[in-house]
Design a protein around this motif. Structure first.
Motif, mmCIF file in Angstrom:
data_model
loop_
_atom_site.group_PDB
_atom_site.id
_atom_site.type_symbol
_atom_site.label_atom_id
_atom_site.label_comp_id
_atom_site.label_asym_id
_atom_site.label_seq_id
_atom_site.Cartn_x
_atom_site.Cartn_y
_atom_site.Cartn_z
ATOM 1 N N ASN A 80 50.499 45.252 47.076
ATOM 2 C CA ASN A 80 50.755 43.926 46.509
ATOM 3 C C ASN A 80 51.541 43.049 47.475
ATOM 4 N N LEU A 81 51.280 43.221 48.769
ATOM 5 C CA LEU A 81 52.020 42.500 49.796
ATOM 6 C C LEU A 81 51.786 40.994 49.726
ATOM 7 N N LEU A 82 50.590 40.585 49.317
ATOM 8 C CA LEU A 82 50.254 39.164 49.301
ATOM 9 C C LEU A 82 50.659 38.467 48.023
ATOM 10 N N TYR A 117 42.076 34.025 46.816
ATOM 11 C CA TYR A 117 40.686 34.015 47.272
ATOM 12 C C TYR A 117 40.547 34.699 48.626
ATOM 13 N N LEU A 118 39.280 35.013 48.964
ATOM 14 C CA LEU A 118 38.917 35.610 50.241
ATOM 15 C C LEU A 118 37.797 34.771 50.857
ATOM 16 N N HIS A 119 37.821 34.687 52.170
ATOM 17 C CA HIS A 119 36.759 33.968 52.870
ATOM 18 C C HIS A 119 36.346 34.766 54.095
ATOM 19 N N ASP A 133 39.868 38.832 37.505
ATOM 20 C CA ASP A 133 41.206 38.262 37.707
ATOM 21 C C ASP A 133 41.137 36.915 38.416
ATOM 22 N N LYS A 134 40.019 36.217 38.245
ATOM 23 C CA LYS A 134 39.841 34.865 38.775
ATOM 24 C C LYS A 134 39.971 34.796 40.294
ATOM 25 N N ILE A 135 39.566 35.858 40.957
ATOM 26 C CA ILE A 135 39.595 35.885 42.414
ATOM 27 C C ILE A 135 38.268 35.347 42.951
ATOM 28 N N MET A 169 37.937 37.154 58.616
ATOM 29 C CA MET A 169 38.172 37.176 57.183
ATOM 30 C C MET A 169 39.582 36.676 56.904
ATOM 31 N N THR A 170 39.718 35.916 55.826
ATOM 32 C CA THR A 170 41.021 35.396 55.406
ATOM 33 C C THR A 170 41.268 35.787 53.963
#
Length: 348
Positions: free
Chosen positions: A150-152, A157-159, A221-223, A240-241
């Motif tokens: 859970n570091l972030l 979102y991811l891209h 989870d709305k990701i 990737m972000t």
């Protein structure tokens, strides 16, 4: 019993390779570097290709037909590195011949075929693994550990961007060839299939497949996640972000010395305001961390996972079920393209 006798009694896992084209020679090289296994036979329909590989891999017997490998009682496992359109038939034959199977991605082009192969592997008590190589990338494994810790914070979102000028395939388009990597990574990082996908794609070259695609995925989870792939781009990009409420992370596979950067960045609410007109969200910029990673070759780690699964009779995490999950997403993307980019829901 002496260590020498114990070593002699250990059975070397004999493997066959089907397909010696673009990716197959990498398997020949990796198996040659690993202990406790060897490729006895390799099949390819192209005689010039077989002849050119004989000098590099003199210990391997090259043949034309995959059936020779399936009939060989010495061979315990088979690696299938052929065009995706042939996967279902070849994997089926290998499993029915009593062989463990490592199949290149995508496992199949149809959901029903992936499910059938998974069931067949279970019935035959054989390992079925799908070669989603990027799941064994050190950087991707590190991203997974950050999410587990859970570091972030809350993941927003991811891209992902995956572009290059070629190689251009004739059997599938850029979605199956390139986006399947990013879909497998997202599914692995989030431990889930997306709930919904939408996609737009374009074919620029004179062939029936798409060369460029833009894909949006909605995870639990709305990701949100987004993928851009193209094999018609002058710049090779594999990036990737991941954006969270506390930190943001980037991964750059081309940067082999510093592939990951962690940004102490986010958005904070103005702590003091008297009315809504004064309310604002303020960007928060902090330090950037570059962790030192012990890099290793993903394909070698993938093959070692396959060997470990066979010896322990424990399914690998990129098993038939995982591979079929990726096929489900690809199928939904195709449905969205056919519907003009409309969102398509994915059943569990």
């Amino acid at each position: 019993m002496s260590a020498h006798l114990q070593q002699n009694q250990q059975k070397v896992l004999a493997t066959g390779l089907i397909g010696c084209g673009h990716w197959g020679p990498n398997y020949l090289r990796v198996f040659q570097q690993l202990t406790g296994t060897e490729i006895l036979q390799a099949a390819d329909l192209n005689p010039q290709r077989r002849e050119s590989l004989k000098s590099q891999f003199s210990a391997v017997e090259f043949c034309e037909n995959a059936s020779e490998i399936f009939k060989n009682p010495q061979i315990d496992a088979v690696v299938i590195a052929t065009p995706a359109t042939s996967h279902f038939e070849l994997v089926s034959q290998a499993l029915r011949a009593g062989k463990h199977v490592l199949c290149e991605k995508p496992l199949t082009l149809r959901i029903e075929e992936g499910q059938a192969l998974t069931q067949l592997a279970a019935a035959q008590a054989k390992i079925l693994m799908v070669g989603h190589t990027f799941l064994f990338n050190t950087g991707i494994r590190q991203l997974k550990s950050y999410l587990t810790q859970n570091l972030l914070g809350e993941l927003y979102y991811l891209h992902s961007t995956r572009t290059n000028l070629g190689p251009i395939r004739s059997d599938v388009g850029a979605i199956e060839d390139l986006a399947s990597h990013d879909i497998s990574i997202f599914n692995y990082l989030l431990d889930s299939l997306p709930l919904e996908v939408s996609a737009r794609a374009h074919s620029c070259l004179p062939h029936p497949h798409e060369d460029i695609a833009f894909i949006t995925l909605s995870y639990p989870d709305k990701i949100a996640a987004h993928v851009h792939v193209s094999w018609l781009n002058p710049v090779k990009v594999r990036q990737m972000t991941l954006v969270g409420s506390q930190k943001m992370v980037t991964w750059d596979d081309i940067n082999t010395t510093e592939p990951i950067r962690i940004y102490e960045a986010g958005v904070m609410q103005e702590p003091y305001y008297q009315d809504f007109g004064q309310y604002q969200l303020l960007p928060k910029q902090g330090d950037t961390h570059i962790p030192r990673l012990q890099m290793s070759e993903p394909l070698k780690a993938e093959v070692q996972e396959f060997l470990n699964a066979i010896h322990s009779q424990t399914p690998p995490f990129s098993d038939g079920n995982f591979g079929t999950g990726v096929v489900k997403v690809l199928d939904a993307i195709r449905a969205s393209l056919n519907a003009g980019g409309s969102p398509i829901q994915i059943s569990p």
